[in-house]
Write a protein that holds these residues in place. Sequence first.
Motif, PDB file in Angstrom:
ATOM      1  N   LEU A   1       0.769  -1.178  -0.184  1.00  0.00           N
ATOM      2  CA  LEU A   1       0.015   0.038  -0.085  1.00  0.00           C
ATOM      3  C   LEU A   1       0.843   1.226  -0.028  1.00  0.00           C
ATOM      4  N   ARG A   2       0.471   2.636  -0.688  1.00  0.00           N
ATOM      5  CA  ARG A   2       1.066   3.595  -0.542  1.00  0.00           C
ATOM      6  C   ARG A   2       0.115   4.816   0.031  1.00  0.00           C
ATOM      7  N   LEU A   3       0.841   5.210   1.187  1.00  0.00           N
ATOM      8  CA  LEU A   3       0.013   6.362   1.755  1.00  0.00           C
ATOM      9  C   LEU A   3       0.436   7.697   1.173  1.00  0.00           C
ATOM     10  N   SER A   4      -0.499   8.566   1.123  1.00  0.00           N
ATOM     11  CA  SER A   4       0.282  10.061   0.716  1.00  0.00           C
ATOM     12  C   SER A   4      -0.171  10.947   1.790  1.00  0.00           C
ATOM     13  N   CYS A   5       0.626  12.033   1.982  1.00  0.00           N
ATOM     14  CA  CYS A   5       0.256  13.166   2.956  1.00  0.00           C
ATOM     15  C   CYS A   5       0.703  14.363   2.250  1.00  0.00           C
ATOM     16  N   ALA A   6      -0.456  14.997   1.856  1.00  0.00           N
ATOM     17  CA  ALA A   6      -0.253  16.536   1.152  1.00  0.00           C
ATOM     18  C   ALA A   6      -0.424  17.529   2.283  1.00  0.00           C
ATOM     19  N   ALA A   7       0.636  18.526   2.115  1.00  0.00           N
ATOM     20  CA  ALA A   7       0.754  19.518   2.979  1.00  0.00           C
ATOM     21  C   ALA A   7       0.023  20.957   2.448  1.00  0.00           C
ATOM     22  N   SER A   8      -0.718  21.569   3.011  1.00  0.00           N
ATOM     23  CA  SER A   8      -0.997  22.899   2.319  1.00  0.00           C
ATOM     24  C   SER A   8       0.099  24.020   2.268  1.00  0.00           C
ATOM     25  N   ALA A   9       1.196  23.812   3.170  1.00  0.00           N
ATOM     26  CA  ALA A   9       2.201  24.766   2.989  1.00  0.00           C
ATOM     27  C   ALA A   9       3.490  24.021   3.395  1.00  0.00           C
ATOM     28  N   ARG A  10       4.650  24.271   2.898  1.00  0.00           N
ATOM     29  CA  ARG A  10       5.976  23.558   3.449  1.00  0.00           C
ATOM     30  C   ARG A  10       6.695  24.747   4.089  1.00  0.00           C
ATOM     31  N   THR A  11       6.233  24.720   5.332  1.00  0.00           N
ATOM     32  CA  THR A  11       6.939  25.918   6.106  1.00  0.00           C
ATOM     33  C   THR A  11       7.558  25.011   7.320  1.00  0.00           C
TER      34      THR A  11
END
Length: 121
Positions: free
Chosen positions: A18-28
Motif C-alpha cells: 500500500l502507499r500512503l500520501s500526505c499532502a501539506a497545505s504549505a511547506r513551512t
Amino acid sequence: QVHLVESGGGLVQAGGSLRLSCAASARTFYAMGWFRQAPGKEREFVGGIRWIDGNTWYADSVKGRFTISRDNAKNTVYLQMNSLKPEDTEVYYCAARLGSVSAISADYSYWGQGPQVTVSS
C-alpha cells in the motif's frame, strides 16, 4: 496553520503493498514523520524524512519494507509499504514539525487525519 491531508489507506492481504500520501497545505516546516497507532497502544514512530535533503529514518520494525519519499513540487510525502504483515494493521498518521525528524510524537505540531491500514492474514 498547516493542514495535512492523508490518502491511500485500506485493506490488503499479507505480503501485499500500500502507499500512503500526505499532502501539506504549505511547506513551512523541516521534517515529516509517519506514526501508527493500534487501539489501546501508544503512537509508534514508523519513520521520517527531512525536506531539505530527503534524508530518511526508519523504525527497526519496518526497515527494509517501508520507504518514505517526497515530492517537493506537490508538497507531498509518501509512505510506500511493502511485504505487509497482519501486525502492521494500525491507523497511520503523518505529522509535520519545525526541526529535525523526531521519533517522539509530542514533538510534532501538525497531524493528518490518520487512515486505517488493515492487513489480512
